[in-house]
Design a protein around this motif. Structure first.
Motif: not given
Length: 343
Positions: A142-147, A183-196, A276-279
């Motif tokens: 859903i996010v990769a599709g533009g949301a 990454r597989a969708d072509g996003v060059a750099r992804v961040a994972v922020l863990d607030i647990d 370029e994207a955040l999890v």
């Protein structure tokens, strides 16, 4: 913001957890999801849908094949061995023991693939873990599709799971699976922020030697808090991943002041990384009344945290992790989402 949730999470409901020397009802239980769904509807966030069928190829790419085979067949092996109860690990390959060979005996095999003894496996665990992965996969699409954002209401959670170990209530690392999908969708750099409240040891382990996924975690200092053996500030990545791992441990009793400073530091590093994207591994067990944490955040603090995350302006996927003050989990989790939407 669309929420993805699977009814199959109910298939995983161990009846016992080893805690403080006795067996108790697990802190991670199905009612957590019900409180979150009720709060979403109460706040008008009614766009809730079931996941698409799970895609196994990305899971196989993330996890070791022997580990996945173990998860799939553990219950049947356990029952064939004549074991009457739920699967709880009882022996582990500790220091100076062979950690490279999985035993054939199911009792030894369970300990080989486990990182702790609090997480039981039941007849429905494998199906529930796959449904949780499907939730993350669907929300990521859903996010990769533009949301702007989506909420993966994952259960069981995932951030303690490595490519070859379960524990901390986690079996498949949903946040890592989503980051890999970006990454597989072509996003060059992804961040994972863990607030647990608890360190995302599994996510760190998966990406520790990679420079394309930045991992940041705010958590209880590992000398005091599970999972104990990872999460120190000097763990910064290795090889191509050097500098792409940020641990921000905080001491017992930490309140929102130092926690928010740590969050701002993590967000600044994510900006500098050029994500370029955040999890977001969305755990809300930093809450003051959580039974297995020692931070003192209050419900309004999660609203502000969501706003800070939202100001990054990145396409964002929220993956549900921990939070065990059951009656407050809905308010706290949805506060993060509402704060994000307000930013």
């Amino acid at each position: 913001m669309r929420t993805i949730c699977s009814e199959d999470h109910r298939l995983h409901f161990p009846q016992a957890e080893l805690h403080a020397g006795q067996f108790v009802t697990p802190f991670e239980r199905p009612s957590r999801v019900e409180y979150i769904l009720a709060r979403l509807r109460e706040r008008g966030l009614n766009d809730i849908a079931a996941p698409d069928p799970v895609a196994m190829a990305p899971i196989r790419a993330l996890c070791r094949p022997d580990y996945l085979a173990f998860l799939e067949h553990a219950w049947d092996e356990w029952k064939r061995a004549g074991c009457a109860g739920e699967i709880i690990p009882a022996s582990f390959p500790a220091r100076r023991m062979n950690a490279d060979r999985a035993p054939t005996n199911i009792d030894g095999k369970v300990g080989f693939y486990a990182l702790a003894a609090e997480t039981a496996i039941t007849a429905g665990t494998w199906a529930a873990a796959l449904s949780s992965a499907a939730v993350a996969q669907t929300a990521q699409r859903i996010v990769a599709g533009g949301a702007r954002a989506a909420f993966a209401l994952c259960r069981p959670p995932g951030h303690h799971a490595t490519a070859d170990m379960f524990g901390g209530y986690c079996f498949i690392n949903n946040a890592a699976l989503a980051a890999e999908a970006f990454r597989a969708d072509g996003v060059a750099r992804v961040a994972v922020l863990d607030i647990d409240f608890h360190h995302g040891n599994g996510t760190q382990d998966i990406f520790y030697r990679r420079g394309d996924v930045f991992f940041a975690s705010i958590h209880g200092a590992p000398e005091h808090a599970f999972p104990y053996y990872l999460g120190y500030s000097d763990e910064t990545g290795e090889g191509p991943g050097e500098g792409a791992n940020l641990n921000l441990p905080l001491p017992p009793g930490a309140g929102y002041g130092p926690w928010a400073e740590a969050l701002d530091a993590a967000l600044a590093r994510i900006r500098a990384f050029g994500a370029e994207a955040l999890v977001v591994s969305l755990g809300v067990d930093a809450y003051k009344d959580d039974p297995i944490s020692f931070f003192t955040l209050d419900s309004p603090d999660f609203l502000d945290a969501g706003r800070r995350i939202g100001r990054l302006g990145l396409p964002t996927l929220f993956c549900m992790e921990g939070g065990y003050a059951i009656e407050a989990i809905g308010v706290n989790a949805v506060n993060v989402l509402e704060g994000f939407l307000d930013a």
